[in-house]
Design an enzyme around this catalytic site. Sequence first.
Site, PDB file in Angstrom:
ATOM      1  N   GLN A 109       0.855  -1.196   0.000  1.00 17.73           N
ATOM      2  CA  GLN A 109       0.000   0.000   0.000  1.00 17.73           C
ATOM      3  C   GLN A 109       0.886   1.238   0.000  1.00 17.73           C
ATOM      4  O   GLN A 109       0.404   2.353  -0.068  1.00 17.73           O
ATOM      5  CB  GLN A 109      -0.875   0.022   1.258  1.00 17.73           C
ATOM      6  CG  GLN A 109      -1.810  -1.167   1.360  1.00 17.73           C
ATOM      7  CD  GLN A 109      -2.367  -1.307   2.772  1.00 17.73           C
ATOM      8  OE1 GLN A 109      -3.334  -0.658   3.131  1.00 17.73           O
ATOM      9  NE2 GLN A 109      -1.749  -2.148   3.568  1.00 17.73           N
ATOM     10  N   ASP A 112       6.200   4.682  -1.662  1.00 16.14           N
ATOM     11  CA  ASP A 112       7.526   5.281  -1.482  1.00 16.14           C
ATOM     12  C   ASP A 112       8.639   4.660  -2.314  1.00 16.14           C
ATOM     13  O   ASP A 112       9.785   5.088  -2.232  1.00 16.14           O
ATOM     14  CB  ASP A 112       7.908   5.239   0.003  1.00 16.14           C
ATOM     15  CG  ASP A 112       7.820   3.834   0.604  1.00 16.14           C
ATOM     16  OD1 ASP A 112       7.988   2.849  -0.145  1.00 16.14           O
ATOM     17  OD2 ASP A 112       7.589   3.729   1.822  1.00 16.14           O
ATOM     18  N   HIS A 127      -1.561   1.369  -4.280  1.00 15.15           N
ATOM     19  CA  HIS A 127      -1.882   2.799  -4.188  1.00 15.15           C
ATOM     20  C   HIS A 127      -0.959   3.672  -5.036  1.00 15.15           C
ATOM     21  O   HIS A 127      -0.872   4.874  -4.820  1.00 15.15           O
ATOM     22  CB  HIS A 127      -1.858   3.242  -2.718  1.00 15.15           C
ATOM     23  CG  HIS A 127      -2.904   2.561  -1.888  1.00 15.15           C
ATOM     24  ND1 HIS A 127      -2.885   2.523  -0.521  1.00 15.15           N
ATOM     25  CD2 HIS A 127      -4.015   1.868  -2.255  1.00 15.15           C
ATOM     26  CE1 HIS A 127      -3.937   1.847  -0.076  1.00 15.15           C
ATOM     27  NE2 HIS A 127      -4.626   1.435  -1.114  1.00 15.15           N
ATOM     28  N   CYS A 138      -4.469   9.592 -21.373  1.00 16.77           N
ATOM     29  CA  CYS A 138      -4.094   8.382 -22.119  1.00 16.77           C
ATOM     30  C   CYS A 138      -3.384   7.355 -21.242  1.00 16.77           C
ATOM     31  O   CYS A 138      -2.944   6.322 -21.735  1.00 16.77           O
ATOM     32  CB  CYS A 138      -3.211   8.760 -23.305  1.00 16.77           C
ATOM     33  SG  CYS A 138      -1.606   9.408 -22.798  1.00 16.77           S
ATOM     34  N   GLY A 216       3.079  -4.217   9.032  1.00 10.95           N
ATOM     35  CA  GLY A 216       2.984  -2.761   9.236  1.00 10.95           C
ATOM     36  C   GLY A 216       1.773  -2.098   8.618  1.00 10.95           C
ATOM     37  O   GLY A 216       1.886  -0.987   8.112  1.00 10.95           O
ATOM     38  N   THR A 217       0.630  -2.789   8.666  1.00  9.22           N
ATOM     39  CA  THR A 217      -0.584  -2.133   8.160  1.00  9.22           C
ATOM     40  C   THR A 217      -1.696  -2.241   9.197  1.00  9.22           C
ATOM     41  O   THR A 217      -1.829  -3.265   9.872  1.00  9.22           O
ATOM     42  CB  THR A 217      -1.044  -2.711   6.799  1.00  9.22           C
ATOM     43  OG1 THR A 217      -2.360  -2.211   6.504  1.00  9.22           O
ATOM     44  CG2 THR A 217      -1.050  -4.218   6.738  1.00  9.22           C
ATOM     45  N   SER A 218      -2.492  -1.162   9.293  1.00 15.82           N
ATOM     46  CA  SER A 218      -3.604  -1.153  10.254  1.00 15.82           C
ATOM     47  C   SER A 218      -4.828  -1.848   9.663  1.00 15.82           C
ATOM     48  O   SER A 218      -5.831  -2.009  10.344  1.00 15.82           O
ATOM     49  CB  SER A 218      -3.975   0.290  10.598  1.00 15.82           C
ATOM     50  OG  SER A 218      -4.413   0.954   9.426  1.00 15.82           O
ATOM     51  N   ASN A 242       3.709  -6.444  13.331  1.00 19.78           N
ATOM     52  CA  ASN A 242       3.264  -5.068  13.578  1.00 19.78           C
ATOM     53  C   ASN A 242       3.782  -4.619  14.939  1.00 19.78           C
ATOM     54  O   ASN A 242       4.001  -5.450  15.821  1.00 19.78           O
ATOM     55  CB  ASN A 242       1.724  -5.016  13.564  1.00 19.78           C
ATOM     56  CG  ASN A 242       1.186  -3.609  13.357  1.00 19.78           C
ATOM     57  OD1 ASN A 242       1.474  -2.703  14.134  1.00 19.78           O
ATOM     58  ND2 ASN A 242       0.420  -3.417  12.300  1.00 19.78           N
TER      59      ASN A 242
HETATM   60  P1  NAD Z   1      -1.512   2.938   8.726  1.00 27.06           P
HETATM   61  O1  NAD Z   1      -0.857   4.240   8.997  1.00 27.06           O
HETATM   62  O2  NAD Z   1      -2.989   2.898   8.727  1.00 27.06           O
HETATM   63  O3  NAD Z   1      -1.002   1.862   9.764  1.00 27.06           O
HETATM   64  C1  NAD Z   1       0.354   1.692  10.040  1.00 27.06           C
HETATM   65  C2  NAD Z   1       0.530   0.424  10.828  1.00 27.06           C
HETATM   66  O4  NAD Z   1       1.908   0.216  11.009  1.00 27.06           O
HETATM   67  C3  NAD Z   1      -0.130   0.482  12.227  1.00 27.06           C
HETATM   68  O5  NAD Z   1      -0.849  -0.711  12.410  1.00 27.06           O
HETATM   69  C4  NAD Z   1       1.080   0.572  13.174  1.00 27.06           C
HETATM   70  O6  NAD Z   1       0.824  -0.118  14.373  1.00 27.06           O
HETATM   71  C5  NAD Z   1       2.156  -0.120  12.358  1.00 27.06           C
HETATM   72  N1  NAD Z   1       3.525   0.297  12.623  1.00 27.06           N
HETATM   73  C6  NAD Z   1       4.008   1.527  12.908  1.00 27.06           C
HETATM   74  N2  NAD Z   1       5.342   1.507  13.025  1.00 27.06           N
HETATM   75  C7  NAD Z   1       5.711   0.228  12.799  1.00 27.06           C
HETATM   76  C8  NAD Z   1       6.971  -0.441  12.775  1.00 27.06           C
HETATM   77  N3  NAD Z   1       8.116   0.212  12.978  1.00 27.06           N
HETATM   78  N4  NAD Z   1       6.972  -1.770  12.504  1.00 27.06           N
HETATM   79  C9  NAD Z   1       5.818  -2.449  12.307  1.00 27.06           C
HETATM   80  N5  NAD Z   1       4.612  -1.867  12.323  1.00 27.06           N
HETATM   81  C10 NAD Z   1       4.564  -0.554  12.558  1.00 27.06           C
HETATM   82  O7  NAD Z   1      -0.886   2.411   7.357  1.00 27.06           O
HETATM   83  P2  NAD Z   1      -1.531   1.589   6.172  1.00 27.06           P
HETATM   84  O8  NAD Z   1      -2.318   0.465   6.733  1.00 27.06           O
HETATM   85  O9  NAD Z   1      -0.447   1.307   5.214  1.00 27.06           O
HETATM   86  O10 NAD Z   1      -2.575   2.604   5.501  1.00 27.06           O
HETATM   87  C11 NAD Z   1      -2.253   3.992   5.326  1.00 27.06           C
HETATM   88  C12 NAD Z   1      -2.332   4.523   3.894  1.00 27.06           C
HETATM   89  O11 NAD Z   1      -1.448   5.661   3.790  1.00 27.06           O
HETATM   90  C13 NAD Z   1      -1.865   3.550   2.870  1.00 27.06           C
HETATM   91  O12 NAD Z   1      -2.823   3.532   1.902  1.00 27.06           O
HETATM   92  C14 NAD Z   1      -0.565   4.107   2.276  1.00 27.06           C
HETATM   93  O13 NAD Z   1      -0.716   4.225   0.886  1.00 27.06           O
HETATM   94  C15 NAD Z   1      -0.446   5.511   2.789  1.00 27.06           C
HETATM   95  N6  NAD Z   1       0.893   5.767   3.373  1.00 27.06           N
HETATM   96  C16 NAD Z   1       2.022   5.362   2.725  1.00 27.06           C
HETATM   97  C17 NAD Z   1       3.269   5.595   3.267  1.00 27.06           C
HETATM   98  C18 NAD Z   1       4.509   5.139   2.530  1.00 27.06           C
HETATM   99  O14 NAD Z   1       4.476   4.973   1.313  1.00 27.06           O
HETATM  100  N7  NAD Z   1       5.600   4.909   3.231  1.00 27.06           N
HETATM  101  C19 NAD Z   1       3.387   6.246   4.491  1.00 27.06           C
HETATM  102  C20 NAD Z   1       2.218   6.656   5.129  1.00 27.06           C
HETATM  103  C21 NAD Z   1       0.979   6.405   4.549  1.00 27.06           C
END
Ligand code: NAD
Length: 273
Positions: A109, A112, A127, A138, A216-218, A242
């Site tokens: 997701q 970066d 994303h 196009c 690392g996703t919520s 996580n």
């Molecule tokens: P989120 O912000 O909703 O959740 C982040 C998750 O990561 C949380 O569950 C948290 O507990 C966990 N976390 C935080 N630090 C951590 C670590 N060091 N190790 C392991 N887990 C850790 O993120 P999401 O679920 O990816 O959704 C957010 C949206 O925002 C996505 O769609 C994404 O595209 C975008 N986003 C992208 C980036 C990026 O590209 N790096 C950064 C921020 C947000």
Amino acid sequence: MQPKTTEQKTAYAKRAVAEGGVVCLSGAGLSADSGIPTFRGKGGLWERYDPEVYGNAEGLAQEFRRAPQRLAEFLADFYSLLTRARPNPGHRALAALEQAGLLEAVITQNIDNLHQQSGSRRVIELHGNAFRIRCPGCARAITIEKERMEEMCTLLGAAGGSATRILRVLGRYFPRCACRQRFRVDIVLFGEMLPAGELEAARSCLESCKTLLVVGTSLAVYPAASLPSLAKERGARLIEINSQPNGPQGLFDCRLEGPSSAILQQLVRELSS
Ligand code: NAD
């Protein structure tokens, strides 16, 4: 029986990954140790900028008309975060697992580009990618070098709040396509559809997946959040990595709690010892 102690969980994850057929679903937490805070977390972008304004195309356009200096600040902040970041041991561990033939794909997701920078080859970007621009007319897409984005941040900073100068800078980095439409950043903003091909590719690689690592996703953003349940329905085991337990109770077969960079690095180290 579910593994309970840290030793049992680590052994479980090690056995599962050693079997191969692994897919990883990654989120913002994986890149936290690269210096990109999760947007909603402490120190995240949405603490300083309202996502209702800066998270969608209409809000961004309105902000340009209302407060061009503030929009320039946002873009410079956003791209500085991304251009400064480097892959962390977690990204590199996933690339090593792919190299070893154990990991089939990363579904991310994140926008970066850090998976690709660390050497991962099969990366499905749900994303989009902040280092790509795309023509809405196009669909032609162009990759933008980090250095060019850094240059844009510098020029936006030097524009001194002048709408004309900010527009000139943006016009240079988001030019018009041959079809006359203006390129935009190739990321999925709030309220926009995911690229259909990517979602399809993600679903299809879960067909044969034996283990899904959810890192690392919520699991708050759909449809990405529905992928773990889909993998489970198709018989995969689910392992969460996580910094804090997440997602619905009972979804995961094993939960490893802590920073993903250290956990993934340790996993690869143990697999190769
Ligand atoms: P989120 O912000 O909703 O959740 C982040 C998750 O990561 C949380 O569950 C948290 O507990 C966990 N976390 C935080 N630090 C951590 C670590 N060091 N190790 C392991 N887990 C850790 O993120 P999401 O679920 O990816 O959704 C957010 C949206 O925002 C996505 O769609 C994404 O595209 C975008 N986003 C992208 C980036 C990026 O590209 N790096 C950064 C921020 C947000």
